[in-house]
Design a protein around this motif. Sequence first.
Motif, short mmCIF file in Angstrom:
data_model
loop_
_atom_site.label_atom_id
_atom_site.label_comp_id
_atom_site.label_asym_id
_atom_site.label_seq_id
_atom_site.Cartn_x
_atom_site.Cartn_y
_atom_site.Cartn_z
N ASN A 143 11.14 3.55 3.84
CA ASN A 143 9.84 3.54 3.16
C ASN A 143 9.35 4.94 2.81
O ASN A 143 8.16 5.16 2.60
CB ASN A 143 8.79 2.82 4.02
N LEU A 144 10.27 5.90 2.71
CA LEU A 144 9.91 7.26 2.30
C LEU A 144 10.63 7.60 0.99
O LEU A 144 11.85 7.50 0.89
CB LEU A 144 10.30 8.27 3.37
N TRP A 145 9.85 8.04 0.01
CA TRP A 145 10.35 8.32 -1.32
C TRP A 145 9.99 9.74 -1.74
O TRP A 145 9.01 10.32 -1.25
CB TRP A 145 9.79 7.32 -2.33
N HIS B 15 0.85 -1.18 0.00
CA HIS B 15 0.00 0.00 0.00
C HIS B 15 0.89 1.24 0.00
O HIS B 15 1.75 1.40 0.86
CB HIS B 15 -0.91 0.00 1.23
N VAL B 16 0.69 2.12 -0.98
CA VAL B 16 1.49 3.34 -1.11
C VAL B 16 0.59 4.54 -0.89
O VAL B 16 -0.48 4.65 -1.50
CB VAL B 16 2.15 3.43 -2.50
N LEU B 17 1.03 5.45 -0.03
CA LEU B 17 0.32 6.70 0.22
C LEU B 17 1.09 7.83 -0.46
O LEU B 17 2.26 8.08 -0.14
CB LEU B 17 0.20 6.97 1.72
N ILE B 18 0.44 8.50 -1.41
CA ILE B 18 1.06 9.60 -2.15
C ILE B 18 0.54 10.92 -1.61
O ILE B 18 -0.68 11.13 -1.52
CB ILE B 18 0.77 9.48 -3.66
N VAL C 241 -4.09 8.52 -2.78
CA VAL C 241 -3.56 9.87 -3.00
C VAL C 241 -4.35 10.84 -2.13
O VAL C 241 -5.59 10.81 -2.12
CB VAL C 241 -3.68 10.30 -4.47
N ILE C 242 -3.65 11.69 -1.37
CA ILE C 242 -4.34 12.68 -0.53
C ILE C 242 -3.87 14.07 -0.91
O ILE C 242 -2.73 14.28 -1.33
CB ILE C 242 -4.11 12.42 0.98
N TYR D 125 5.56 5.63 1.48
CA TYR D 125 5.04 7.00 1.36
C TYR D 125 5.84 7.74 0.29
O TYR D 125 7.06 7.62 0.23
CB TYR D 125 5.16 7.73 2.69
N VAL D 126 5.12 8.52 -0.53
CA VAL D 126 5.77 9.28 -1.59
C VAL D 126 5.39 10.75 -1.46
O VAL D 126 4.20 11.09 -1.44
CB VAL D 126 5.37 8.78 -3.00
#
Length: 419
Positions: A374-376, A2-5, A28-29, A250-251
């Motif tokens: 895990n931070l991009w 799961h990726v949160l952008i 995406v938020i 997280y991106v």
Amino acid sequence: MHVLILGSGVVGVTSAYYLARQGHEVTVIDRQAAPAMETSYGNAGQVSFGFSSPWAAPGIPRKAVKWMFQEHAPLKIQPRMDPAMARFMMQMFGNCTTERYATNKERMVRVAEYSRACIDHLREETGIRYEDRQRGLMQLFRHESQIASAAKDMKILEQCGVRHRLLGADDITDVEPALARVPGKFVGGLHLPDDQTGDCHLFTNRLAEYCRDQLGVTFRFGIDIQRIERRADTIESVMTSAGAMTADAYVVCLGSFSPLMVKDLDIRLPIYPVKGYSLTIPVIDDGGAPQSTIMDETFKVAISRFDDRIRVGGTAELASYDLNLLEKRRSTISMVVRDVFPEGGDLARAEFWTGLRPMTPDSTPIIGGTKYDNLWLNTGHGTLGWTMSCGSAHLLADLMAGRQPAIDPRGLDVGRYAA
């Protein structure tokens, strides 16, 4: 995973697209009510792969002093006690050497040329339209000295395999017929036939719809992003106005606001907001309007054609996060479009807009991982966010998945600023 952008501008939405295509669950938020409501809303409309050039170039420090006293200068500085502005300018001027220019230009073209292939494939795969045109871009020269200065760019374009053609004054009307109505203004042009034009706001919204409907991406709007919580070398959550949000990765795609979001994580992003302005003008005479995109090299103003509108974008203003619309900036871009395409559009009905471009001192975006596992980051694209969006998003998705990317990622992540 799961990726949160964080962020739903063109860079955030293209990142969602490529990550979802690889099978990830993506959310995406954004604080806005819809995608592309900030910097991606009213940009110049050019997807200018071959025109990807650093602002930091030999001679710019001297020109910057001269521009301070010109009414229609491409760069304006609002004097203020702002250490971040002073630091950015010092770092940018430090990149104004021939060697640094060549290095930065190669990095930018590397991402941009990859992005060309990516957006062409994306358009074919999704079928989305966004008032796009694939008719190239022409950099227009008013002075012979500008043609001489373009030689170094053409050398790099040749090394990178980018198609280009230097045109004389009699040839530019073959590309843009309306220029025949203003004879004697330009001594030539550099034509990049593979560059493109379109409405970035429309592109981002239609791609977001595709991501939601076809790829299962979740978009949550009207959510203020407050801070990122960490534990040791891992990000635990993002605190928002809707509470804590968690994911596997997280991106950060927050443009000019990216440095503020990661500052407490002890990550220093040398990104400064460079304010730009645009006019959107109804077309009243198709024959007197541009057919694709031109860049007036003297004033650094781009003029692009949509279906029945002309988009004019320009001016680089250092004014921190100030979003006030200044009429004196409008006068500059109005003057240029009136001078080049005087009969094409109705300036009296123009929409005036401003936005903040997330600029790095070397004009190269920041794409890749951080010291947190895990931070991009996918940010800092300056004036070329849309141009580089698909390529940088595809590169990021491959890096996050541990895949071999199609282009060399060296020199593109935040590590290049470690020294």
